[in-house]
Scaffold this active site. Structure first.
Site, PDB file in Angstrom:
ATOM      1  N   ASP A 181       0.851  -1.180   0.000  1.00 20.07           N
ATOM      2  CA  ASP A 181       0.000   0.000   0.000  1.00 20.07           C
ATOM      3  C   ASP A 181       0.897   1.244   0.000  1.00 20.07           C
ATOM      4  O   ASP A 181       1.847   1.317  -0.770  1.00 20.07           O
ATOM      5  CB  ASP A 181      -0.967  -0.039   1.199  1.00 20.07           C
ATOM      6  CG  ASP A 181      -2.095   0.982   1.100  1.00 20.07           C
ATOM      7  OD1 ASP A 181      -3.105   0.676   0.431  1.00 20.07           O
ATOM      8  OD2 ASP A 181      -1.961   2.075   1.662  1.00 20.07           O
ATOM      9  N   TYR A 308      -3.142  11.020   1.394  1.00 20.45           N
ATOM     10  CA  TYR A 308      -3.728  10.979   0.055  1.00 20.45           C
ATOM     11  C   TYR A 308      -3.708  12.375  -0.577  1.00 20.45           C
ATOM     12  O   TYR A 308      -3.421  12.521  -1.769  1.00 20.45           O
ATOM     13  CB  TYR A 308      -5.168  10.454   0.127  1.00 20.45           C
ATOM     14  CG  TYR A 308      -5.252   8.970   0.365  1.00 20.45           C
ATOM     15  CD1 TYR A 308      -5.558   8.094  -0.676  1.00 20.45           C
ATOM     16  CD2 TYR A 308      -5.015   8.433   1.627  1.00 20.45           C
ATOM     17  CE1 TYR A 308      -5.638   6.734  -0.461  1.00 20.45           C
ATOM     18  CE2 TYR A 308      -5.090   7.067   1.848  1.00 20.45           C
ATOM     19  CZ  TYR A 308      -5.398   6.218   0.800  1.00 20.45           C
ATOM     20  OH  TYR A 308      -5.462   4.860   1.014  1.00 20.45           O
ATOM     21  N   HIS A 359      -4.751  -7.696   0.141  1.00 18.90           N
ATOM     22  CA  HIS A 359      -4.027  -6.445   0.284  1.00 18.90           C
ATOM     23  C   HIS A 359      -3.215  -6.366   1.575  1.00 18.90           C
ATOM     24  O   HIS A 359      -2.143  -5.772   1.602  1.00 18.90           O
ATOM     25  CB  HIS A 359      -5.040  -5.302   0.232  1.00 18.90           C
ATOM     26  CG  HIS A 359      -4.444  -3.943   0.269  1.00 18.90           C
ATOM     27  ND1 HIS A 359      -3.662  -3.441  -0.757  1.00 18.90           N
ATOM     28  CD2 HIS A 359      -4.508  -2.944   1.206  1.00 18.90           C
ATOM     29  CE1 HIS A 359      -3.280  -2.213  -0.469  1.00 18.90           C
ATOM     30  NE2 HIS A 359      -3.778  -1.895   0.716  1.00 18.90           N
TER      31      HIS A 359
END
Length: 382
Positions: A181, A308, A359
């Site tokens: 990630d 982000y 993930h």
């Protein structure tokens, strides 16, 4: 080597009042109506959310997890003006390789608790001392017990420089790095920025896009990877659009409502794990709540989302020349092909496509994760 003065011991001690407040907020939850669908297509179903929230309120024991965390040594390091929390687990084997592990969102250091023992002391877990690592496990800026940046600029490359500085301050002149990630992006940046000290990097979500030549004649697996990415962009990427554009606005709701924070994260545990439709097929209820509770107690919904805003819209996908290994789990949200990855990671030494897992590799498949890390670093240890 003596510990530098800007690195100080840290202990996790959540006030009891914070746990009481959590339970009281859960009891006062104002619930929406149930979803008009029979699946998770509109988000986490009401019935499951209520069940999980009630377990959190009445049964879940944070103190057990806190004690487990405090079974390891924790520190705060002042790096580039920010206090960075990290767990440090030196190996009992003197020839162990230093290894820095980096989590992503909505993960945390909780993801790696099952793998610290096998990585640091393989002989105690049926392995070989030659595979031992000194583990350094930091919390990303704005995550967990790390400080929350009060200024802009804490993007991937700055984090990577801080991690390289941390390893140097700990006396680790040669080290490896691993991540998935956001941790994959940070780890790649470490390899690009600190190649004189990085022996190799291992990624469980390598981010590499196909070039024009690869797009002319994609393999069936590449076509499927592109189709899955397109589906994710259309149906599964709403969270990233919000977090990369309005993290502050999102933060008000998640900071005030534990059920909001719970659902925001558990949705990803369902969608991104190899769970056959239900997250508890991949992660235990307690493990999920450990991670959610860490976000809640540290009030890091907004600050974690800001990564982000800093880095999502213009990721650096430039070449990385250090030895690289990649482990591709079948339910990963972004899957590269080997030839795509080889265009970016120009010294690709190891590539393995696994049969199970998603993930959150270390969280879902800890034994497989440990073996993958060991296999790659056997190729580059000096």
């Amino acid at each position: 080597m003596p510990t530098p003065p800007h690195i100080t011991p840290f202990r996790i001690e959540i006030p009891e009042a914070d746990l009481t407040d959590l339970r009281e907020r859960l009891a006062r939850t104002r619930w929406p109506e149930a979803e008009p669908v029979a699946d998770w297509s509109q988000g986490v179903p009401l019935a499951y959310t209520r069940e999980l929230a009630e377990h959190w309120r009445t049964t879940y024991d944070w103190r057990k997890t806190e004690a487990r965390l405090n079974g390891h040594a924790h520190f705060k390091a002042q790096l580039d003006g920010l206090g960075i929390h990290f767990l440090h687990a030196p190996s009992p084997h003197p020839d162990a390789l230093p290894l820095i592990l980096t989590h992503g969102w909505p993960g945390s250091i909780i993801e790696f608790l099952e793998v610290i023992g096998p990585l640091t002391d393989p002989t105690a877990h049926g392995g070989d001392a030659a595979d031992a690592f000194h583990v350094v496990l930091p919390s990303l800026p704005g995550y967990g017990f790390s400080d929350r940046p009060a200024e802009t600029g804490w993007g991937i490359d700055r984090i990577a420089r801080a991690w390289a500085r941390l390893m140097a301050d700990l006396g680790y002149r040669r080290y490896g790095a691993q991540g998935g990630d956001w941790g994959s992006m940070v780890t790649a940046s470490i390899g690009r920025q600190d190649p004189e000290h990085v022996l190799g990097i291992h990624l469980n979500m390598p981010v590499a896009m196909p070039d024009v030549e690869a797009m002319r004649d994609p393999t069936p697996q590449e076509r499927q990877a592109l189709a899955d990415l397109s589906s994710h962009s259309e149906w599964g990427a709403g969270y990233s659009k919000i977090q990369s554009t309005r993290p502050q606005t999102l933060g008000y709701g998640l900071a005030d409502s534990p059920v909001g924070q719970l659902a925001w994260i558990v949705e990803k545990f369902q969608e991104w794990t190899d769970c056959d439709g239900h997250p508890e097929n991949a992660l235990s209820r307690e493990h999920m709540l450990d991670n959610v509770t860490l976000y809640w107690l540290t009030d890091t919904a907004a600050s974690s989302a800001r990564l982000y805003w800093e880095s999502y819209r213009s990721p650096d996908l430039s070449e990385v020349g250090v030895p690289t290994g990649c482990s591709i789990f079948p339910h990963e949200i972004i899957r590269s092909s080997r030839r795509w990855a080889a265009n970016r990671f120009t010294d690709l030494r190891y590539w393995n496509e696994l049969d199970r897992g998603g993930h959150f590799a270390a969280f879902e498949q800890p034994e497989t994760f440990v073996e993958e890390v060991r296999r790659f670093f056997r190729l580059v240890r000096e």
